[in-house]
Motif scaffolding. Structure first.
Motif, short mmCIF file in Angstrom:
data_model
loop_
_atom_site.label_atom_id
_atom_site.label_comp_id
_atom_site.label_asym_id
_atom_site.label_seq_id
_atom_site.Cartn_x
_atom_site.Cartn_y
_atom_site.Cartn_z
N ALA A 21 0.83 -1.21 0.00
CA ALA A 21 0.00 0.00 0.00
C ALA A 21 0.87 1.26 0.00
N LYS A 22 1.92 1.27 0.82
CA LYS A 22 2.82 2.42 0.89
C LYS A 22 3.56 2.62 -0.43
N ALA A 23 4.06 1.55 -1.00
CA ALA A 23 4.77 1.65 -2.28
C ALA A 23 3.84 2.16 -3.37
N THR A 24 2.59 1.71 -3.36
CA THR A 24 1.61 2.17 -4.34
C THR A 24 1.38 3.67 -4.22
N ASP A 25 1.27 4.15 -3.00
CA ASP A 25 1.08 5.59 -2.77
C ASP A 25 2.29 6.38 -3.27
N MET A 68 -9.58 -5.59 1.50
CA MET A 68 -8.52 -5.45 0.49
C MET A 68 -7.45 -4.48 0.97
N ASN A 69 -7.86 -3.37 1.55
CA ASN A 69 -6.89 -2.40 2.08
C ASN A 69 -6.07 -3.01 3.21
N TYR A 70 -6.74 -3.80 4.03
CA TYR A 70 -6.04 -4.47 5.13
C TYR A 70 -4.97 -5.42 4.57
N LEU A 71 -5.33 -6.13 3.51
CA LEU A 71 -4.41 -7.08 2.89
C LEU A 71 -3.20 -6.37 2.30
N LEU A 72 -3.44 -5.25 1.60
CA LEU A 72 -2.34 -4.51 0.98
C LEU A 72 -1.45 -3.84 2.02
N ASN A 73 -2.02 -3.52 3.18
CA ASN A 73 -1.22 -2.92 4.24
C ASN A 73 -0.44 -3.96 5.03
N LYS A 74 -0.79 -5.22 4.85
CA LYS A 74 -0.08 -6.30 5.52
C LYS A 74 0.98 -6.94 4.61
N THR A 75 0.75 -6.91 3.31
CA THR A 75 1.68 -7.53 2.37
C THR A 75 2.92 -6.67 2.22
N LYS A 76 4.09 -7.28 2.33
CA LYS A 76 5.36 -6.57 2.22
C LYS A 76 5.93 -6.68 0.80
N ILE A 77 6.72 -5.70 0.47
CA ILE A 77 7.35 -5.68 -0.85
C ILE A 77 8.22 -6.91 -1.06
N ARG A 78 8.86 -7.40 -0.04
CA ARG A 78 9.72 -8.58 -0.19
C ARG A 78 8.94 -9.79 -0.69
N ASP A 79 7.61 -9.80 -0.49
CA ASP A 79 6.80 -10.93 -0.90
C ASP A 79 6.42 -10.89 -2.38
N ILE A 80 6.54 -9.73 -3.01
CA ILE A 80 6.10 -9.61 -4.40
C ILE A 80 7.19 -9.09 -5.36
N MET A 81 8.31 -8.64 -4.82
CA MET A 81 9.32 -7.99 -5.65
C MET A 81 10.00 -8.97 -6.61
#
Length: 219
Positions: A21-25, A68-81
């Motif tokens: 969520a932070k990276a998206t912002d 959905m917002n809760y999920l995006l705020n819990k998911t870390k960049i290391r998990d998707i990068m």
């Protein structure tokens, strides 16, 4: 033309612990399409609009906006990068960097030497480099000539322009199938366009076009 002369040096990045969520912002606010992932001063990954889109729940999901917002705020960049990141040296030729981007079908290359990231080169940087190299946005005259592809022809063209007190700012050469060469020349100096066209024609050069150019900022 080394990469270091055209790369973006002030790089916005995230850590592996940054939330999606932070990276998206950050990407939305700064109009970015990708972010390097840095940990302990080392490049460890890359996150893009595509990887973030894949991390978002499907539009067909039954999750609520809150969920959905809760999920995006819990998911870390290391998990998707992207972890296997293609990089380039700052001393590499710009042409080699462009070739790598085309070959790998990517629009970005982090610039890394000895594990340290000093910049990033993107497709936007490549477009800007082309404009700078061609002399776009420089006030003066843009001249397009068609000449014989032979030894000494450039010297003849340069002599003709300097005799008119015109300074050559940029010169690009491309081959034509007819055994001729096309010259794209950005020149600095005040002269009448039609007089210059006639002068060059009288000396045996085929003038395809001459037009005045104005100063423009390259973003």
């Amino acid at each position: 033309m080394p990469v270091k002369d055209f790369m973006t040096k002030r790089v916005v990045y995230v850590s592996p612990e940054t939330t999606v969520a932070k990276a998206t912002d950050m990407m939305r606010e700064q109009h970015l399409r990708r972010l390097p992932v840095i940990e302990n001063d080392q490049l460890v990954g890359l996150v893009t609009e595509g990887t973030i889109a894949e991390a978002r729940p499907s539009k067909a999901t039954s999750l609520s906006i809150y969920e959905m917002n809760y999920l995006l705020n819990k998911t870390k960049i290391r998990d998707i990068m992207i972890k296997d990141v293609v990089t380039v040296s700052k001393d590499a030729n710009l042409e080699d960097a462009i070739y790598m981007m085309m070959q790998k079908k990517i629009g970005v290359l982090p610039v890394v030497d000895h594990g340290q990231m000093s910049g990033i080169i993107t497709d936007k940087d490549v477009f800007r480099a082309f404009l700078e190299i061609s002399g776009y946005g420089v006030e003066g005259l843009r001249l397009h000539l068609l000449v014989e592809d032979r030894v000494g022809v450039l010297e003849s063209v340069v002599r003709s322009l300097t005799s008119e007190n015109l300074n050559i700012k940029r010169l690009l050469v491309s081959e034509r199938d007819s055994g001729k060469a096309a010259l794209d020349i950005q020149i600095d100096g005040r002269t009448d366009v039609e007089t210059l066209r006639q002068t060059l024609s009288d000396q045996g050069f085929e003038v395809e076009a001459i037009h005045k150019t104005e100063t423009k900022a390259i973003f």
